[in-house]
Design a protein around this motif. Sequence first.
Motif, PDB file in Angstrom:
ATOM      1  N   ASN A 113      -7.474  -1.015   4.454  1.00 26.98           N
ATOM      2  CA  ASN A 113      -6.781  -1.768   5.516  1.00 26.98           C
ATOM      3  C   ASN A 113      -5.364  -2.151   5.117  1.00 26.98           C
ATOM      4  OD1 ASN A 113      -9.419  -1.795   6.507  1.00 26.98           O
ATOM      5  ND2 ASN A 113      -9.855  -3.741   5.486  1.00 26.98           N
ATOM      6  N   ARG A 114      -4.861  -1.490   4.069  1.00 31.69           N
ATOM      7  CA  ARG A 114      -3.629  -1.938   3.433  1.00 31.69           C
ATOM      8  C   ARG A 114      -2.446  -2.032   4.395  1.00 31.69           C
ATOM      9  NH1 ARG A 114      -2.081   1.335  -1.847  1.00 31.69           N
ATOM     10  NH2 ARG A 114      -1.587   2.924  -0.328  1.00 31.69           N
ATOM     11  N   ASN A 115      -2.235  -0.991   5.201  1.00 32.42           N
ATOM     12  CA  ASN A 115      -1.036  -0.981   6.063  1.00 32.42           C
ATOM     13  C   ASN A 115      -1.111  -2.034   7.164  1.00 32.42           C
ATOM     14  OD1 ASN A 115      -0.122   1.020   4.446  1.00 32.42           O
ATOM     15  ND2 ASN A 115      -0.557   2.694   5.876  1.00 32.42           N
ATOM     16  N   ARG A 116      -2.293  -2.158   7.760  1.00 33.59           N
ATOM     17  CA  ARG A 116      -2.453  -3.163   8.819  1.00 33.59           C
ATOM     18  C   ARG A 116      -2.255  -4.567   8.238  1.00 33.59           C
ATOM     19  NH1 ARG A 116      -6.523  -6.167   9.651  1.00 33.59           N
ATOM     20  NH2 ARG A 116      -8.042  -4.866   8.582  1.00 33.59           N
ATOM     21  N   ARG A 117      -2.835  -4.767   7.069  1.00 31.21           N
ATOM     22  CA  ARG A 117      -2.743  -6.065   6.423  1.00 31.21           C
ATOM     23  C   ARG A 117      -1.282  -6.399   6.080  1.00 31.21           C
ATOM     24  NH1 ARG A 117      -6.097 -10.436   6.166  1.00 31.21           N
ATOM     25  NH2 ARG A 117      -5.864 -11.507   4.194  1.00 31.21           N
ATOM     26  N   ARG A 118      -0.541  -5.373   5.637  1.00 32.23           N
ATOM     27  CA  ARG A 118       0.851  -5.610   5.269  1.00 32.23           C
ATOM     28  C   ARG A 118       1.655  -6.022   6.503  1.00 32.23           C
ATOM     29  NH1 ARG A 118       2.255  -0.740   2.259  1.00 32.23           N
ATOM     30  NH2 ARG A 118       2.787   0.018   4.320  1.00 32.23           N
ATOM     31  N   ASP A 119       1.357  -5.403   7.628  1.00 30.94           N
ATOM     32  CA  ASP A 119       2.043  -5.795   8.859  1.00 30.94           C
ATOM     33  C   ASP A 119       1.712  -7.240   9.238  1.00 30.94           C
ATOM     34  OD1 ASP A 119       3.385  -3.463   9.128  1.00 30.94           O
ATOM     35  OD2 ASP A 119       1.953  -2.531  10.521  1.00 30.94           O
ATOM     36  N   GLU A 120       0.461  -7.627   9.009  1.00 29.25           N
ATOM     37  CA  GLU A 120       0.082  -9.028   9.269  1.00 29.25           C
ATOM     38  C   GLU A 120       0.892  -9.969   8.378  1.00 29.25           C
ATOM     39  OE1 GLU A 120      -4.597  -8.120  10.218  1.00 29.25           O
ATOM     40  OE2 GLU A 120      -4.143  -9.659   8.720  1.00 29.25           O
ATOM     41  N   MET A 121       1.074  -9.585   7.134  1.00 26.37           N
ATOM     42  CA  MET A 121       1.841 -10.418   6.199  1.00 26.37           C
ATOM     43  C   MET A 121       3.300 -10.518   6.637  1.00 26.37           C
ATOM     44  SD  MET A 121      -0.185 -11.710   4.144  1.00 26.37           S
ATOM     45  CE  MET A 121      -1.637 -11.554   5.161  1.00 26.37           C
TER      46      MET A 121
END
Length: 239
Positions: A113-121
């Motif tokens: 989920n790395r990319n989605r999570r990074r966008d959340e951050m």
Amino acid sequence: MSATLLELRAVTAGYGDVVVLHEISFSAREGSVTALIGSNGAGKTTTMRCVAGLLRPDNGTIAWRGGVINALSASERVELGISLVPEGRLIFPDFTVEENLSIGAFNPRAKPNRNRRRDEMYGLFPRLRERRGQHAGTMSGGEQQMLALARGLMAEPKLLLLDEPSLGLAPSIISQLFDIVDTVRRMGVTIVIVEQNVHRTLQIADYVYVLENGQIVIHGDAQSCAENPNIKQAYLGLY
Ligand SMILES: Nc1ncnc2c1ncn2[C@@H]1O[C@H](COP(=O)(O)OP(=O)(O)OP(=O)(O)O)[C@@H](O)[C@H]1O
Ligand SMILES: [Mg+2]
């Protein structure tokens, strides 16, 4: 009342022959903010290191949802959902903001989920989005602290351990930081926070433990601690 997520029972720990923690017991309820306060050298960081699996207790148990996890390694604990944002930030200065964030999602549970999570951050910390290509070491102290916090969240923690996140930051940044901690809690993450900024911490914490010389000397809900004469005198500068 919510369930107990983390529980330390009579944990004794130290370095070599030096005993730092003497049979300390504390717990954190799911969805709560639990604060650990105490003067320099009291053993706060040592406690966090025991929870994160960076230091093995000599005695006592550390339990996660009721199961003893003493034998689990630090990375196995990350996989369970325990994420430490260490004292002094410890970001990678020669890596960019984006690279530092990606490293935070190294565990198998978070990686897909790395990319989605990074966008959340980037949504939570707009400044990090602006600085995504910048080397982390060239950012300001406040920006680096935000990055350290965001990197900790990249691991998709259920329990976030924050060791003195406000240290060295200007008052306006400290205020933003506490607002973000509150937002993270509302996202459903349980938080254990070590802080010198006791006044502000008592406003966001549900439950408070006071550690002195490696022993828990006072504990109670945040409101009763804010009214406790010993805490007022020793930690709030009030008489
Ligand atoms: N790696 C180590 N080796 C030996 N002693 C250590 C080590 N790390 C910490 N200590 C000692 O353990 C005691 C508790 O240290 P700890 O870092 O847990 O305190 P703290 O409450 O986090 O303090 P501070 O508020 O200054 O961060 C101190 O006396 C410290 O000197
Ligand atoms: Mg410390």
